[in-house]
Design a protein around this motif. Structure first.
Motif, mmCIF file in Angstrom:
data_model
loop_
_atom_site.group_PDB
_atom_site.id
_atom_site.type_symbol
_atom_site.label_atom_id
_atom_site.label_comp_id
_atom_site.label_asym_id
_atom_site.label_seq_id
_atom_site.Cartn_x
_atom_site.Cartn_y
_atom_site.Cartn_z
ATOM 1 N N PHE A 277 0.739 -1.051 -0.211
ATOM 2 C CA PHE A 277 -0.224 0.354 0.142
ATOM 3 C C PHE A 277 0.655 1.270 -0.702
ATOM 4 C CE2 PHE A 277 -2.458 -3.512 2.354
ATOM 5 C CZ PHE A 277 -2.647 -3.767 1.959
ATOM 6 N N ARG A 278 0.508 2.158 -0.318
ATOM 7 C CA ARG A 278 0.832 3.676 -0.363
ATOM 8 C C ARG A 278 -0.028 4.023 0.513
ATOM 9 N NH1 ARG A 278 0.181 8.998 -3.650
ATOM 10 N NH2 ARG A 278 1.130 10.423 -2.430
ATOM 11 N N VAL A 279 -0.064 4.275 1.934
ATOM 12 C CA VAL A 279 -0.745 5.210 2.509
ATOM 13 C C VAL A 279 -0.330 7.185 2.899
ATOM 14 C CG1 VAL A 279 -1.678 4.768 4.872
ATOM 15 C CG2 VAL A 279 -0.894 2.737 3.263
ATOM 16 N N SER A 286 2.931 6.383 10.853
ATOM 17 C CA SER A 286 3.413 5.272 10.394
ATOM 18 C C SER A 286 4.120 4.040 11.367
ATOM 19 C CB SER A 286 4.322 5.497 9.802
ATOM 20 O OG SER A 286 5.788 6.656 10.784
ATOM 21 N N ILE A 287 3.955 4.458 11.778
ATOM 22 C CA ILE A 287 4.670 3.190 13.678
ATOM 23 C C ILE A 287 3.354 2.352 13.753
ATOM 24 C CG2 ILE A 287 3.182 4.919 15.495
ATOM 25 C CD1 ILE A 287 6.387 2.378 15.939
ATOM 26 N N ALA A 288 2.334 2.208 13.134
ATOM 27 C CA ALA A 288 0.826 1.495 13.683
ATOM 28 C C ALA A 288 0.735 0.943 12.519
ATOM 29 C CB ALA A 288 -0.276 2.605 12.835
ATOM 30 N N LEU A 289 1.802 1.323 11.442
ATOM 31 C CA LEU A 289 1.762 0.694 10.430
ATOM 32 C C LEU A 289 2.583 -0.740 9.465
ATOM 33 C CD1 LEU A 289 1.568 2.843 7.137
ATOM 34 C CD2 LEU A 289 0.144 0.543 7.037
ATOM 35 N N ALA A 290 3.559 0.153 10.500
ATOM 36 C CA ALA A 290 4.938 -1.003 10.911
ATOM 37 C C ALA A 290 4.826 -1.560 11.505
ATOM 38 C CB ALA A 290 6.393 -0.016 11.074
ATOM 39 N N SER A 291 4.114 -1.661 12.673
ATOM 40 C CA SER A 291 4.196 -2.639 14.024
ATOM 41 C C SER A 291 3.162 -3.453 14.275
ATOM 42 C CB SER A 291 3.683 -1.776 14.957
ATOM 43 O OG SER A 291 2.628 -0.994 15.474
ATOM 44 N N ASP A 292 2.317 -3.897 12.848
ATOM 45 C CA ASP A 292 1.460 -4.045 12.423
ATOM 46 C C ASP A 292 1.496 -6.173 12.593
ATOM 47 O OD1 ASP A 292 -1.570 -4.695 12.468
ATOM 48 O OD2 ASP A 292 -0.555 -5.688 10.934
ATOM 49 N N PRO A 293 1.470 -6.522 13.002
ATOM 50 C CA PRO A 293 2.163 -8.139 12.579
ATOM 51 C C PRO A 293 1.495 -8.818 10.780
ATOM 52 C CG PRO A 293 0.484 -8.259 15.193
ATOM 53 C CD PRO A 293 0.064 -6.773 14.045
ATOM 54 N N ILE A 294 0.380 -8.550 10.772
ATOM 55 C CA ILE A 294 0.425 -8.355 9.461
ATOM 56 C C ILE A 294 0.396 -7.085 8.717
ATOM 57 C CG2 ILE A 294 -1.963 -9.063 7.220
ATOM 58 C CD1 ILE A 294 -1.876 -11.267 9.514
ATOM 59 N N LEU A 295 0.144 -6.659 8.988
ATOM 60 C CA LEU A 295 0.816 -4.915 7.303
ATOM 61 C C LEU A 295 2.509 -5.270 7.630
ATOM 62 C CD1 LEU A 295 -2.202 -2.776 8.003
ATOM 63 C CD2 LEU A 295 -2.249 -4.541 6.976
ATOM 64 N N SER A 296 3.089 -4.945 8.502
ATOM 65 C CA SER A 296 4.923 -5.330 8.798
ATOM 66 C C SER A 296 4.947 -6.526 7.195
ATOM 67 C CB SER A 296 4.886 -5.736 10.059
ATOM 68 O OG SER A 296 4.671 -6.742 10.268
ATOM 69 N N GLY A 297 4.020 -7.495 6.977
ATOM 70 C CA GLY A 297 5.002 -8.285 5.707
ATOM 71 C C GLY A 297 4.265 -7.949 4.429
ATOM 72 N N VAL A 298 3.991 -7.101 4.541
ATOM 73 C CA VAL A 298 4.002 -6.496 2.706
ATOM 74 C C VAL A 298 4.505 -4.855 2.357
ATOM 75 C CG1 VAL A 298 1.262 -7.502 2.979
ATOM 76 C CG2 VAL A 298 1.912 -5.274 3.507
ATOM 77 N N LYS A 299 4.773 -4.483 1.351
ATOM 78 C CA LYS A 299 5.099 -3.415 1.077
ATOM 79 C C LYS A 299 4.634 -2.147 1.862
ATOM 80 C CE LYS A 299 7.996 -4.547 -3.342
ATOM 81 N NZ LYS A 299 8.057 -6.039 -3.261
ATOM 82 N N LEU A 300 5.239 -0.858 1.807
ATOM 83 C CA LEU A 300 4.367 -0.210 2.788
ATOM 84 C C LEU A 300 5.004 0.984 1.991
ATOM 85 C CD1 LEU A 300 3.803 -1.323 6.749
ATOM 86 C CD2 LEU A 300 2.348 -1.092 4.930
ATOM 87 N N LEU A 301 3.825 2.701 1.279
ATOM 88 C CA LEU A 301 4.869 3.255 1.364
ATOM 89 C C LEU A 301 4.297 4.275 1.281
ATOM 90 C CD1 LEU A 301 5.607 1.210 -1.472
ATOM 91 C CD2 LEU A 301 4.499 2.713 -3.341
ATOM 92 N N SER A 302 5.683 5.456 2.120
ATOM 93 C CA SER A 302 5.151 6.617 2.771
ATOM 94 C C SER A 302 5.755 7.815 1.950
ATOM 95 C CB SER A 302 5.198 6.740 4.678
ATOM 96 O OG SER A 302 5.584 7.217 4.956
#
Length: 622
Positions: A277-279, A286-302
């Motif tokens: 995702f791009r969020v 960003s801390i909520a994205l990076a620390s989530d057990p599921i989301l921290s395993g996919v690409k995260l664009l910020s």
């Protein structure tokens, strides 16, 4: 079928939304501060509910109401999940007000684009099984990606697209062979969730508006049939089958509940196999994205990652999760491209930047701003058709019209624009970060100078696929450049170059040069840059070391003579790409003794070379 279709029991507080549980279906909704609440089930197309279930106190925990519907014994031969999916819709009533479930996996009433007030909005029940056939998230490394940003509707809506279902996910599927042939292996889709098409009197074409938005639901108007859920899953599956990742652009409205945002992104990963995702992290931290057990395993664009904050929270870079998406590369590269003063060192740093704690998404153009063709055709924005007296959109385009504002038939202007486009694509696709191409740039798409067409659902924003000689030339050039990037791992290293001789081989992994080798000119008036990439620091799949590359950029308006770096005995420089006259050469095979070919006019020049004005030459050592 009996009227008493199901029995009602207390369910579980989580998950929210509608879910299949054992032999029944659970409904759970968050309704804070409400007293009288009901679940209303409608037959599709009916105005009045067929069932109105009171959400009693026994069905509540905190502010979450939940009921479990189970088939009666008289109807045990049917599937309740299938029946509700095929024949029913639902909404909630709270204190006399109808409320659509924000967790609804589908929304009815918005099946046709920009048609307001025709049908009531209701939640869809989407419990149909889908055969993924072993599909899973691809997890391509960022340094191997070539991204392609596109609008799901505008990509194929124009009649020239040649697809059977224009403007839909199905139409996007029809263009997969085109994208694969071009060489891209990741798509970044503008919002595909259910947003409101109208914002006041204007169209919300991009989907970044603040109207009624349902983030869990694929957009019904982007589907070729009523099975929106299935069609989007088919799209992801087919893209994955062709080696193309799927990233989604999410714009959360300020004030959106944090738990809802987290649950939403998890929903798209778990149910739609989305790769990232791009969020807008000014709303979702960003801390909520990076620390989530599921989301921290996919690409995260910020736009930005605070490495210290993540480190303090015990969150460490996994190598293929975080990426920085902002206009830094774009602005510096554009200014160097148009020969502004003081840009050589800035671009050089952008060229090799690929930090270890987060990847970098590089682009020359993206959805917000000029297209590539407009970047070289307009000095100023032309947004008059937006109805805001040309007051909207950025004033800082860092563009150059090459002598004439807008379209021109002058050969000199056309030739210069083509050179600038070739320069821009080369600067992008030879840089170390993850390159992203705006869909249509590869064949000269134009928005007639509009740098903010957020309110245009018309030929301004729809890609015109009509074949032109200019478009074909650009597309073939871009395709060859992508192939060149993939051929040379030195252009897409896994980690940022150290700018040092870490192998003790006598040469740094990457170094800057000027008219004279080893003497870069970062002065304010300089427009020249040489970049040497040593092939000793990159390995091909077969384990052999890559060729060394020497990229010479002359953004001055006159010819400049450049020295060439000295190579070890038995190797010489061969020109691979020249942007002044659009030359991409067939290079000799990799041999210790160089083979001379008349076709490559620069290969006999081993010590110096003259580079034409505002052009780039790429040499390969063989």
């Amino acid at each position: 079928m009996t009227k008493n279709l199901f029995t009602i029991k207390p369910g579980n507080a989580l998950p929210l939304g509608v879910s299949k549980v054992a032999d029944g279906v659970q409904f759970a909704v968050y309704l804070p501060g409400r007293k009288k609440c009901y679940l209303k089930l409608y037959r599709k197309g009916k105005k009045s509910p067929e069932y109105c279930i009171e959400l009693k106190e026994e069905y509540r925990m905190g502010s979450v109401y939940f009921v479990y519907l189970e088939l009666t014994e008289l109807n045990s031969n049917i599937s309740l999940a299938r029946l509700l999916t095929e024949e029913y819709e639902y909404i909630y009533e709270a204190d006399g007000i109808d409320i659509i479930d924000p967790y609804a996996a589908g929304i009815s009433g918005r099946e046709r684009w920009n048609r307001r007030g025709k049908l009531p909005l209701r939640g869809k029940i989407c419990l149909t099984d889908f055969d993924w056939g072993g599909d899973c998230i691809l997890r391509k490394p960022f340094h191997e990606l070539v991204l392609y940003q596109l609008h799901p509707r505008g990509f194929t809506k124009h009649s020239s697209s040649g697809v059977k279902e224009p403007g839909t996910f199905a139409g996007l599927q029809e263009k997969i062979p085109y994208m694969k042939e071009l060489g891209v292996n990741g798509v970044l889709l503008l919002p595909v969730y259910e947003f409101e098409e109208m914002q006041g009197e204007k169209i919300n074409y991009w989907g970044y508006g603040t109207g009624d938005t349902y983030y869990f639901s694929p957009k019904a108007a982007y589907s070729s049939n009523e099975q929106v859920d299935t069609e989007f899953k088919q799209t992801v599956k087919k893209l994955h089958q062709n080696g193309i990742e799927v990233l989604l652009d999410f714009y959360f409205v300020p004030g959106t509940n944090l738990n809802q945002m987290t649950d939403c992104l998890r929903h798209w990963v778990l149910n739609y196999h989305v790769d990232g995702f791009r969020v807008n992290t000014e709303v979702m931290p960003s801390i909520a994205l990076a620390s989530d057990p599921i989301l921290s395993g996919v690409k995260l664009l910020s736009s930005y990652w605070d490495s210290r904050m993540l480190s303090d929270a015990g969150i460490h870079h996994t190598g293929n999760t975080f990426a920085e998406y902002n206009e830094g590369f774009m602005n510096d590269a554009r200014r160097f491209l148009k020969s502004d003063e003081g840009q050589v060192e800035m671009f050089y740093k952008r060229f090799y930047r690929h930090p270890e704690n987060a990847a970098v998404i590089n682009f020359m153009t993206h959805v917000n701003g000029f297209t590539m063709m407009d970047l070289v055709s307009y000095d100023i924005k032309h947004n008059e058709s937006n109805g805001e007296r040309n007051a909207d959109g950025t004033e800082y385009n860092y563009s150059w019209n090459c002598g004439v504002e807008g379209k021109s038939r002058k050969k000199a202007v056309h030739d210069q624009r083509m050179r600038q486009i070739r320069n821009a694509f080369l600067m992008l696709l030879c840089s170390q970060g993850t390159p992203m191409i705006l869909a249509g740039d590869e064949f000269g798409n134009t928005q007639d100078g509009n740098n903010n067409p957020y309110c245009h659902d018309d030929t301004v924003t729809w890609l015109n696929w009509k074949e032109t000689k200019t478009g074909q030339q650009i597309r073939e050039y871009v395709k060859k450049l992508i192939a060149f990037r993939k051929e040379h791992p030195v252009l897409r290293r896994e980690t940022q170059p150290h700018l040092m001789d870490t192998l003790s081989c006598g040469i740094p992994d990457l170094s800057a040069h000027g008219l004279q080798t080893w003497r870069p000119d970062f002065s304010n008036y300089s427009r020249m840059l040489g970049i040497l990439l040593s092939g000793k620091y990159a390995r091909r799949k077969d384990g052999t070391e890559d060729d060394s590359l020497y990229i010479i950029i002359n953004m001055f308006w006159e010819n400049k003579s450049f020295d060439l770096p000295t190579l070890p005995d038995g190797r010489e420089w061969f020109a691979a790409i020249e942007t002044f006259d659009e030359m991409i050469y067939d290079l000799p095979e990799r041999r210790t003794k160089p083979v001379r070919r008349k076709k490559n006019k620069r290969q006999d020049i081993q010590r110096t070379t003259v580079v034409p004005p505002r052009s780039i030459v790429v040499f390969v050592s063989r």
